[in-house]
Scaffold this motif. Structure first.
Motif, PDB file in Angstrom:
ATOM      1  N   TYR A 187      27.119  48.917  42.357  1.00 52.89           N
ATOM      2  CA  TYR A 187      28.510  48.498  42.246  1.00 52.89           C
ATOM      3  C   TYR A 187      28.969  47.341  43.138  1.00 52.89           C
ATOM      4  CZ  TYR A 187      29.013  52.687  39.487  1.00 52.89           C
ATOM      5  OH  TYR A 187      28.859  53.639  38.541  1.00 52.89           O
ATOM      6  N   PRO A 188      28.402  47.050  44.309  1.00 54.79           N
ATOM      7  CA  PRO A 188      29.015  45.981  45.116  1.00 54.79           C
ATOM      8  C   PRO A 188      29.146  44.666  44.385  1.00 54.79           C
ATOM      9  CG  PRO A 188      27.429  47.206  46.416  1.00 54.79           C
ATOM     10  CD  PRO A 188      27.293  47.698  45.014  1.00 54.79           C
ATOM     11  N   ALA A 189      28.204  44.330  43.506  1.00 51.95           N
ATOM     12  CA  ALA A 189      28.291  43.040  42.800  1.00 51.95           C
ATOM     13  C   ALA A 189      28.916  43.197  41.430  1.00 51.95           C
ATOM     14  CB  ALA A 189      26.897  42.429  42.665  1.00 51.95           C
ATOM     15  N   TYR A 190      29.708  44.261  41.261  1.00 45.97           N
ATOM     16  CA  TYR A 190      30.269  44.566  39.947  1.00 45.97           C
ATOM     17  C   TYR A 190      31.091  43.411  39.418  1.00 45.97           C
ATOM     18  CZ  TYR A 190      33.409  46.317  36.469  1.00 45.97           C
ATOM     19  OH  TYR A 190      34.124  46.456  35.327  1.00 45.97           O
ATOM     20  N   GLY A 191      31.009  43.194  38.138  1.00 42.64           N
ATOM     21  CA  GLY A 191      31.899  42.226  37.517  1.00 42.64           C
ATOM     22  C   GLY A 191      31.243  41.533  36.348  1.00 42.64           C
ATOM     23  N   ALA A 192      31.832  41.645  35.168  1.00 44.03           N
ATOM     24  CA  ALA A 192      31.305  40.941  34.009  1.00 44.03           C
ATOM     25  C   ALA A 192      32.413  40.410  33.124  1.00 44.03           C
ATOM     26  CB  ALA A 192      30.404  41.876  33.207  1.00 44.03           C
ATOM     27  N   PRO A 229      45.780  46.610  31.315  1.00 45.39           N
ATOM     28  CA  PRO A 229      44.703  47.268  32.082  1.00 45.39           C
ATOM     29  C   PRO A 229      43.975  46.309  33.022  1.00 45.39           C
ATOM     30  CG  PRO A 229      44.622  47.926  29.776  1.00 45.39           C
ATOM     31  CD  PRO A 229      45.605  46.805  29.862  1.00 45.39           C
ATOM     32  N   MET A 230      43.694  45.104  32.549  1.00 50.50           N
ATOM     33  CA  MET A 230      42.980  44.155  33.402  1.00 50.50           C
ATOM     34  C   MET A 230      43.851  43.716  34.582  1.00 50.50           C
ATOM     35  SD  MET A 230      40.175  44.234  31.903  1.00 50.50           S
ATOM     36  CE  MET A 230      39.438  43.234  33.172  1.00 50.50           C
ATOM     37  N   LEU A 231      45.143  43.573  34.356  1.00 51.80           N
ATOM     38  CA  LEU A 231      46.046  43.213  35.462  1.00 51.80           C
ATOM     39  C   LEU A 231      46.058  44.307  36.525  1.00 51.80           C
ATOM     40  CD1 LEU A 231      49.177  41.571  33.784  1.00 51.80           C
ATOM     41  CD2 LEU A 231      47.735  40.573  35.556  1.00 51.80           C
ATOM     42  N   LEU A 232      46.128  45.555  36.090  1.00 54.53           N
ATOM     43  CA  LEU A 232      46.124  46.663  37.053  1.00 54.53           C
ATOM     44  C   LEU A 232      44.816  46.702  37.834  1.00 54.53           C
ATOM     45  CD1 LEU A 232      47.764  49.409  34.807  1.00 54.53           C
ATOM     46  CD2 LEU A 232      48.814  48.249  36.759  1.00 54.53           C
ATOM     47  N   ILE A 233      43.721  46.463  37.141  1.00 55.61           N
ATOM     48  CA  ILE A 233      42.423  46.443  37.817  1.00 55.61           C
ATOM     49  C   ILE A 233      42.376  45.320  38.856  1.00 55.61           C
ATOM     50  CG2 ILE A 233      39.963  45.983  37.473  1.00 55.61           C
ATOM     51  CD1 ILE A 233      40.311  47.344  34.700  1.00 55.61           C
ATOM     52  N   GLN A 234      42.789  44.122  38.436  1.00 53.85           N
ATOM     53  CA  GLN A 234      42.757  42.978  39.355  1.00 53.85           C
ATOM     54  C   GLN A 234      43.643  43.233  40.570  1.00 53.85           C
ATOM     55  OE1 GLN A 234      40.836  40.442  39.131  1.00 53.85           O
ATOM     56  NE2 GLN A 234      40.494  39.777  37.039  1.00 53.85           N
ATOM     57  N   TYR A 235      44.833  43.767  40.305  1.00 55.47           N
ATOM     58  CA  TYR A 235      45.776  44.005  41.399  1.00 55.47           C
ATOM     59  C   TYR A 235      45.236  45.065  42.352  1.00 55.47           C
ATOM     60  CZ  TYR A 235      50.359  44.546  43.652  1.00 55.47           C
ATOM     61  OH  TYR A 235      51.394  44.581  44.552  1.00 55.47           O
ATOM     62  N   ALA A 289      46.407  54.317  26.932  1.00 54.85           N
ATOM     63  CA  ALA A 289      45.652  54.731  25.742  1.00 54.85           C
ATOM     64  C   ALA A 289      44.668  53.640  25.330  1.00 54.85           C
ATOM     65  CB  ALA A 289      46.618  55.024  24.590  1.00 54.85           C
ATOM     66  N   ASN A 290      43.636  54.056  24.604  1.00 52.43           N
ATOM     67  CA  ASN A 290      42.660  53.116  24.029  1.00 52.43           C
ATOM     68  C   ASN A 290      42.034  52.212  25.088  1.00 52.43           C
ATOM     69  OD1 ASN A 290      43.270  54.105  21.439  1.00 52.43           O
ATOM     70  ND2 ASN A 290      45.018  52.700  21.276  1.00 52.43           N
ATOM     71  N   LEU A 291      41.528  52.820  26.148  1.00 55.19           N
ATOM     72  CA  LEU A 291      40.862  52.038  27.181  1.00 55.19           C
ATOM     73  C   LEU A 291      39.536  51.496  26.648  1.00 55.19           C
ATOM     74  CD1 LEU A 291      41.478  54.185  30.388  1.00 55.19           C
ATOM     75  CD2 LEU A 291      42.715  52.159  29.603  1.00 55.19           C
ATOM     76  N   THR A 292      39.231  50.271  26.968  1.00 56.10           N
ATOM     77  CA  THR A 292      38.013  49.624  26.498  1.00 56.10           C
ATOM     78  C   THR A 292      36.884  49.819  27.494  1.00 56.10           C
ATOM     79  OG1 THR A 292      38.607  47.539  27.567  1.00 56.10           O
ATOM     80  CG2 THR A 292      39.380  47.872  25.303  1.00 56.10           C
ATOM     81  N   LYS A 293      35.699  49.440  27.086  1.00 49.77           N
ATOM     82  CA  LYS A 293      34.540  49.580  27.967  1.00 49.77           C
ATOM     83  C   LYS A 293      34.705  48.809  29.280  1.00 49.77           C
ATOM     84  CE  LYS A 293      29.644  48.301  28.140  1.00 49.77           C
ATOM     85  NZ  LYS A 293      29.810  47.014  28.840  1.00 49.77           N
ATOM     86  N   PRO A 294      35.101  47.506  29.269  1.00 47.85           N
ATOM     87  CA  PRO A 294      35.272  46.813  30.551  1.00 47.85           C
ATOM     88  C   PRO A 294      36.287  47.491  31.463  1.00 47.85           C
ATOM     89  CG  PRO A 294      35.254  45.242  28.744  1.00 47.85           C
ATOM     90  CD  PRO A 294      35.326  46.599  28.129  1.00 47.85           C
TER      91      PRO A 294
END
Length: 703
Positions: A659-664, A480-486, A510-515
């Motif tokens: 949202y523009p500064a989104y990221g944690a 999931p994080m790879l897809l988001i980054q890409y 399945a089982n997506l996390t909060k981030p």
């Protein structure tokens, strides 16, 4: 003069194919004293040839005949699985020594393997040499010591051991002296080098070579080492008990007499140019022996005074160094801070030799800390010594901190900065394909570098290869994080259609996390197209109503924060019906539960509160104040507009600003680190800090 060629300065590289098919220099054997290329080594550092002692070194030997016992085999399996398990290595060495007896092959096998991983352990080099001397003779001992001084060149102890071996073995004083001088060229200015100087003094005293002894004392007085007063007093005692002719070398005698004679001629008003050629048989000086000795001591006293003055500047730094040798245990924070302060001080020196030698001492005691290797490389780069910088970086990445991600990330950026893009690419590929497969930060930085180089296709290929590898796994936490980054990367480089397509791949997971869900909401908000609110609603509903799998408080907090983020999204892009539905769900799941907590707390307080405390809380002691009557009915909570809810939403959005500064996302959650690093990195800021999730990589992606 400085050593013209640092040990391991031109490491022999053997290209190994990584999992991605890229070549990465996997073997830098000369950096840890195990190079087969050392055959026929001639010790020529600083012009100190020791070829009289050198014997041809044999190539690395096969250990097929070294059959292991059951316990040895078990320990070998342990160290093979984790090559940095120091305790397992020492247990293996003890077990091997216990049962090996005269089997030199077993001993060589374990020591060669151990010292390839921990080359700074000078005590084990000494033990290895002793085994070779006991079982195979002098030539092998010499070979071990040559490997040792190649691996830990700036260790006073290893040079002491080597010189002691040479004294007990060789009869030629010139050979012994050259070995002493060779070692002292590296460690003679070390504050704790007095042990090696003492060995040299003891040797010259045994030969009664008084002139050589005086020279050794004079050399010592030029350096700010410990026990300077003792050495100066010894020199004065030597001068008092021996005639000047005994303590002056032939060259000094010639220069001394010439100086005296010329001084006398100047006083007489006469100077004869041809007098220089008459110094082969110097005339007896008119000055007395006592005056000459006083002059001799006076010159050396000036050296002593200057050395003591400099010693006073470094004394506190040196006294704070409690562990000058290497050990796998972490150093205390004060000692790490002292090393940084000492380096700050020495870097102000114009003499690069002082800077190099202190850094070399530092990376013995602090060999397990990437921060000091990074600082060493940067210092050498700043002083235009790129060869020395590359040497230190090679030792760090291939021997001493080879499994720490930060050094490889730094190495990649350093190589890119200096035009070695192939080397930078190899570092990234080695890190995210071989060392730590799927390491997110390495993948992102690699793709960003390819984009900076103007190759968008290669940048996309980095992501696509990583995504393909993760899809082959049954359950991938990284996908999931790879897809988001890409998706984010494609959006930033202007490929909006493909970015939306990639983000769509998240919806089937399945089982997506909060981030991950936060990122999905964010990506949906930035795409210039119709918002897929129904799809987001189903994902959020599934997450919020899922059964608890962890602690109630932590899980509830995550769900409440995500619900708030989704409400903010709907407030901007949704319709009134979707807002009502989400608000009602938020009230039922979170606001009502939160309103129960204060009443529970009040009842608990009442149970333990004294009557006097209760009266104090009512305002005047007799009448209950407004809102304090425990029997009064609690007013209804209106969570959508209540102050508590507003504060909670504000906390959730304090750093996001629509949202523009989104990221944690913090890469450190995935990045593996060694134990000592955790305590070390607060002391010195890294050059290339880990990015705080994707928004912090925007600048890299744009460039």
């Amino acid at each position: 003069p400085p050593p013209p060629h640092l040990p391991g300065g031109a490491p022999h590289e053997v290209a190994a194919q990584g999992a991605d098919g890229s070549a990465y220099p996997a073997e830098h054997a000369s950096l840890n004293g195990t190079s087969g290329d050392a055959a026929g080594y001639q010790a020529t550092e600083n012009g100190a040839a020791a070829d009289e002692m050198a014997e041809p070194m044999v190539p690395e030997q096969s250990y097929e005949d070294a059959v292991a016992s059951a316990e040895e085999a078990r320990l070998w399996d342990v160290v093979t699985a984790d090559c940095l398990d120091f305790d397992a290595w020492t247990a293996l060495i003890e077990e091997t020594e216990r049962i090996a007896e005269s089997n030199i092959l077993k001993i060589r096998k374990v020591y060669d393997a151990f010292l390839a991983e921990f080359p700074l352990c000078f005590g084990y080099w000494k033990k290895y040499a002793d085994h070779e001397g006991r079982l195979d003779g002098v030539n092998k001992v010499f070979e071990v010591y040559e490997r040792a001084v190649l691996a830990v060149t700036y260790s006073v102890d290893i040079w002491c051991n080597y010189c002691q071996f040479a004294i007990s073995t060789y009869n030629d004083p010139d050979v012994i002296r050259r070995l002493f001088d060779r070692g002292l060229a590296y460690v003679g200015t070390d504050y704790r080098s007095n042990t090696l100087w003492d060995e040299y003094i003891k040797y010259e005293e045994s030969l009664q070579a008084w002139s050589n002894l005086a020279v050794v004392y004079t050399r010592i007085l030029e350096h700010p080492i410990q026990q300077l007063d003792r050495y100066f007093n010894c020199l004065k005692e030597l001068t008092a008990t021996r005639s000047l002719s005994e303590i002056l070398t032939a060259e000094e005698t010639s220069m001394y007499c010439l100086t005296v004679e010329n001084s006398a001629q100047v006083l007489d008003g006469e100077a004869h140019p041809n007098d220089v050629e008459k110094t082969a048989e110097p005339e007896v000086s008119s000055s007395t022996e006592a005056e000459d000795k006083a002059k001799y001591v006076s010159i050396r006293e000036e050296l002593f005074r200057k050395a003591k003055e400099y010693e006073s500047k470094i004394f506190n730094f040196e006294q704070a160094i409690r562990r000058p040798y290497f050990h796998v245990k972490p150093l205390d924070k004060p000692e790490l801070e002292n090393w940084h302060s000492y380096l700050d001080f020495i870097e102000k020196e114009e003499d690069i030799n002082k800077v190099i030698k202190l850094y070399e001492r530092c990376v013995i005691a602090c060999a397990s800390y990437s921060e000091f290797w990074i600082r060493y490389v940067q210092c050498m780069e700043d002083r235009q010594s790129l060869e020395l910088a590359n040497n230190a970086l090679a030792r760090a990445t291939h021997v001493f901190v080879k499994k720490q991600t930060e050094i490889h990330l730094f190495s990649a950026r350093f190589k890119e900065l200096n035009g070695d893009t192939d080397g930078a690419r190899a570092e990234y590929q080695h890190l995210h394909s071989v060392l730590y497969p799927g390491l997110l930060e390495a993948i992102v930085k690699h793709a960003n570098m390819e984009h900076r180089l103007g190759d968008k296709e290669s940048a996309c290929l980095v992501y696509e290869k990583a995504i393909a590898a993760e899809k082959e796994k049954e359950q991938s936490q990284l996908l999931p994080m790879l897809l988001i980054q890409y998706s984010r990367f494609l959006y930033m480089v202007g490929d909006l259609e493909k970015a939306r397509e990639i983000s769509g791949g998240l919806h089937g997971l399945a089982n997506l996390t909060k981030p991950v869900l936060e990122a999905v909401i964010f990506l949906e908000s930035i795409f210039q197209s119709e918002k897929r609110i129904d799809l987001l609603e189903s994902l959020v509903e599934k997450f919020l109503t899922a059964e608890q799998t962890q602690g109630e408080l932590a899980s509830l907090s995550d769900k409440e924060e995500l619900s708030s983020i989704y409400l903010e999204f709907l407030d901007t892009f949704g319709d009134v019906q979707s807002i009502k539905k989400a608000t009602t769900r938020h009230t039922i799941l979170f606001s009502r539960k939160r309103s129960i907590l204060p009443s529970k707390k009040r009842r608990a307080d009442d149970a333990v509160m004294s009557g006097r405390d209760k009266m104090a809380k009512t305002g005047d002691g007799t009448q209950p104040g407004m809102g304090t009557d425990p029997n009064a009915h609690n007013p209804a909570v209106w969570p959508a507009t209540s102050e508590a809810s507003a504060q909670q939403w504000g906390a959730a959005y304090a750093q996001q600003a629509a949202y523009p500064a989104y990221g944690a996302y913090d890469y450190s959650q995935q990045m593996p680190q060694s134990a000592p690093q955790a305590a070390a990195y607060g002391a010195y800021p890294p050059t290339y800090p880990a990015q705080l999730w994707i928004s912090h990589t925007v600048d890299l992606q744009i460039t």
